[in-house]
Each structure stands twice: as C-alpha cells, then as structure tokens.
Design a protein around this motif. Sequence first.
Motif, PDB file in Angstrom:
ATOM      1  N   GLY A 130     -34.108   1.501   4.478  1.00  0.00           N
ATOM      2  CA  GLY A 130     -35.050   0.399   4.374  1.00  0.00           C
ATOM      3  C   GLY A 130     -36.429   0.803   4.866  1.00  0.00           C
ATOM      4  N   GLY A 131     -37.393  -0.061   4.601  1.00  0.00           N
ATOM      5  CA  GLY A 131     -38.747   0.217   5.039  1.00  0.00           C
ATOM      6  C   GLY A 131     -39.731  -0.724   4.399  1.00  0.00           C
ATOM      7  N   LEU A 132     -40.995  -0.391   4.554  1.00  0.00           N
ATOM      8  CA  LEU A 132     -42.086  -1.187   3.992  1.00  0.00           C
ATOM      9  C   LEU A 132     -42.606  -0.499   2.735  1.00  0.00           C
ATOM     10  N   VAL A 133     -42.706  -1.258   1.661  1.00  0.00           N
ATOM     11  CA  VAL A 133     -43.178  -0.705   0.394  1.00  0.00           C
ATOM     12  C   VAL A 133     -44.033  -1.748  -0.304  1.00  0.00           C
ATOM     13  N   GLN A 134     -44.978  -1.278  -1.095  1.00  0.00           N
ATOM     14  CA  GLN A 134     -45.805  -2.206  -1.867  1.00  0.00           C
ATOM     15  C   GLN A 134     -45.062  -2.700  -3.097  1.00  0.00           C
ATOM     16  N   ALA A 135     -45.447  -3.844  -3.570  1.00  0.00           N
ATOM     17  CA  ALA A 135     -44.865  -4.386  -4.799  1.00  0.00           C
ATOM     18  C   ALA A 135     -45.010  -3.367  -5.925  1.00  0.00           C
ATOM     19  N   GLY A 136     -43.940  -3.210  -6.680  1.00  0.00           N
ATOM     20  CA  GLY A 136     -43.914  -2.222  -7.748  1.00  0.00           C
ATOM     21  C   GLY A 136     -43.348  -0.877  -7.326  1.00  0.00           C
ATOM     22  N   GLY A 137     -43.176  -0.700  -6.041  1.00  0.00           N
ATOM     23  CA  GLY A 137     -42.660   0.556  -5.517  1.00  0.00           C
ATOM     24  C   GLY A 137     -41.144   0.637  -5.560  1.00  0.00           C
ATOM     25  N   SER A 138     -40.627   1.718  -4.982  1.00  0.00           N
ATOM     26  CA  SER A 138     -39.192   1.988  -5.009  1.00  0.00           C
ATOM     27  C   SER A 138     -38.690   2.361  -3.627  1.00  0.00           C
ATOM     28  N   LEU A 139     -37.427   2.080  -3.418  1.00  0.00           N
ATOM     29  CA  LEU A 139     -36.706   2.529  -2.231  1.00  0.00           C
ATOM     30  C   LEU A 139     -35.274   2.840  -2.636  1.00  0.00           C
ATOM     31  N   ARG A 140     -34.641   3.743  -1.894  1.00  0.00           N
ATOM     32  CA  ARG A 140     -33.220   3.989  -2.096  1.00  0.00           C
ATOM     33  C   ARG A 140     -32.490   3.752  -0.787  1.00  0.00           C
ATOM     34  N   LEU A 141     -31.578   2.810  -0.820  1.00  0.00           N
ATOM     35  CA  LEU A 141     -30.744   2.541   0.335  1.00  0.00           C
ATOM     36  C   LEU A 141     -29.472   3.373   0.248  1.00  0.00           C
ATOM     37  N   SER A 142     -28.994   3.775   1.412  1.00  0.00           N
ATOM     38  CA  SER A 142     -27.739   4.511   1.502  1.00  0.00           C
ATOM     39  C   SER A 142     -26.822   3.805   2.481  1.00  0.00           C
ATOM     40  N   CYS A 143     -25.545   3.927   2.230  1.00  0.00           N
ATOM     41  CA  CYS A 143     -24.543   3.371   3.143  1.00  0.00           C
ATOM     42  C   CYS A 143     -23.422   4.391   3.233  1.00  0.00           C
ATOM     43  N   THR A 144     -23.264   4.949   4.422  1.00  0.00           N
ATOM     44  CA  THR A 144     -22.259   5.982   4.639  1.00  0.00           C
ATOM     45  C   THR A 144     -21.098   5.411   5.435  1.00  0.00           C
ATOM     46  N   ALA A 145     -19.901   5.704   4.981  1.00  0.00           N
ATOM     47  CA  ALA A 145     -18.704   5.164   5.611  1.00  0.00           C
ATOM     48  C   ALA A 145     -17.950   6.231   6.380  1.00  0.00           C
ATOM     49  N   SER A 146     -17.339   5.836   7.435  1.00  0.00           N
ATOM     50  CA  SER A 146     -16.457   6.736   8.174  1.00  0.00           C
ATOM     51  C   SER A 146     -15.060   6.618   7.594  1.00  0.00           C
ATOM     52  N   GLY A 147     -14.204   7.547   7.906  1.00  0.00           N
ATOM     53  CA  GLY A 147     -12.817   7.460   7.464  1.00  0.00           C
ATOM     54  C   GLY A 147     -12.575   8.174   6.148  1.00  0.00           C
TER      55      GLY A 147
ATOM     56  N   ASN B 165     -18.136   9.627  -3.775  1.00  0.00           N
ATOM     57  CA  ASN B 165     -16.952   9.548  -2.921  1.00  0.00           C
ATOM     58  C   ASN B 165     -16.764  10.807  -2.078  1.00  0.00           C
ATOM     59  N   ALA B 166     -17.275  11.920  -2.555  1.00  0.00           N
ATOM     60  CA  ALA B 166     -17.174  13.160  -1.774  1.00  0.00           C
ATOM     61  C   ALA B 166     -18.025  13.086  -0.503  1.00  0.00           C
ATOM     62  N   LYS B 167     -19.067  12.250  -0.546  1.00  0.00           N
ATOM     63  CA  LYS B 167     -19.950  12.103   0.606  1.00  0.00           C
ATOM     64  C   LYS B 167     -19.718  10.783   1.335  1.00  0.00           C
ATOM     65  N   ASN B 168     -18.733  10.017   0.903  1.00  0.00           N
ATOM     66  CA  ASN B 168     -18.445   8.715   1.524  1.00  0.00           C
ATOM     67  C   ASN B 168     -19.680   7.818   1.545  1.00  0.00           C
ATOM     68  N   THR B 169     -20.450   7.849   0.485  1.00  0.00           N
ATOM     69  CA  THR B 169     -21.732   7.156   0.481  1.00  0.00           C
ATOM     70  C   THR B 169     -21.913   6.347  -0.795  1.00  0.00           C
ATOM     71  N   VAL B 170     -22.478   5.163  -0.625  1.00  0.00           N
ATOM     72  CA  VAL B 170     -22.895   4.333  -1.745  1.00  0.00           C
ATOM     73  C   VAL B 170     -24.407   4.167  -1.653  1.00  0.00           C
ATOM     74  N   TYR B 171     -25.043   4.137  -2.802  1.00  0.00           N
ATOM     75  CA  TYR B 171     -26.500   4.060  -2.867  1.00  0.00           C
ATOM     76  C   TYR B 171     -26.936   2.808  -3.631  1.00  0.00           C
ATOM     77  N   LEU B 172     -28.123   2.358  -3.296  1.00  0.00           N
ATOM     78  CA  LEU B 172     -28.772   1.305  -4.069  1.00  0.00           C
ATOM     79  C   LEU B 172     -30.201   1.742  -4.340  1.00  0.00           C
ATOM     80  N   GLN B 173     -30.444   2.158  -5.559  1.00  0.00           N
ATOM     81  CA  GLN B 173     -31.789   2.534  -5.984  1.00  0.00           C
ATOM     82  C   GLN B 173     -32.522   1.281  -6.421  1.00  0.00           C
ATOM     83  N   MET B 174     -33.631   1.008  -5.766  1.00  0.00           N
ATOM     84  CA  MET B 174     -34.379  -0.220  -6.034  1.00  0.00           C
ATOM     85  C   MET B 174     -35.755   0.152  -6.576  1.00  0.00           C
ATOM     86  N   ASN B 175     -36.009  -0.220  -7.813  1.00  0.00           N
ATOM     87  CA  ASN B 175     -37.294   0.044  -8.467  1.00  0.00           C
ATOM     88  C   ASN B 175     -38.004  -1.266  -8.766  1.00  0.00           C
TER      89      ASN B 175
END
Length: 123
Positions: free
Chosen positions: A8-25, A73-83
């Motif tokens: 997460g972070g601060l971005v201007q309208a029209g910009g992009s961010l990529r969220l990551s979520c890493t799981a244990s186990g 799944n190899a990295k135990n991670t889900v992403y959300l690319q937001m454009n």
Amino acid sequence: VQLLASGGGLVQAGGSLRLSCTASGRTFSSYNMGWFRQAPGKEREFVSAIRWSGGSTYYADSVKGRFTISRDNAKNTVYLQMNSLKPEDTAVYYCAAGRYMRSYYNYGEYDYWGQGTLVTVSS
C-alpha cells in the motif's frame, strides 16, 4: 495460516499499485484467496478473489477492468495489481484466505485475515 499484506501507499489518481499478501504454512495452495477493502466510515467490501487453483477469478464491478488478482503458489503469495486508481479506491485493503466456501463475495466465508495495508489515492 498467517497472512501478511504489503504494497500500500500514496498514489495519484490514474496511477498503479501492486499489493502482495504472503501466507505462512505449507497449505497455501489449497486456499481460496480474497481481497477486501474498508474505507473510513464504510463497511468492508469485496474487491476480488481467486480460487485455490488460480483457475477462476472474481471481481467487484467497481474494479473490473482495472484490477487483476493473481497468485504464485510456489511463493505462497497472492497479488492485486491495481491500475487506473481513483480517489474512491482509497481504503485499507485486507487479504483473506478461505477453504470450504459457499461464496467468494462474503467476508464471513473467509477463515484467516491479514492485517491490512492502506491505499490512498489523491485527486
């Protein structure tokens, strides 16, 4: 399962961010994963979800065509690319994991939650 969201972070309208979520186990690949968000004074709302296999994805109408969910799944991670971010996308974004679910859209169906990451979109 413990989930750690980041990106997460601060971005201007029209910009992009990529969220990551890493799981244990070691059972991440058997969980369906979802992203929800909660803006100040509003209820938590569904954003996107992906089946355990990655074969199916689901989006809220408000983000369809702008956001893309994916998983590694190899990295135990889900992403959300937001454009094409909009000020109305400003919220705390939460990732969630659920295994035996009747609906991907209902936050009550998810078993585990991350701590949330703040996304702020300025106009």
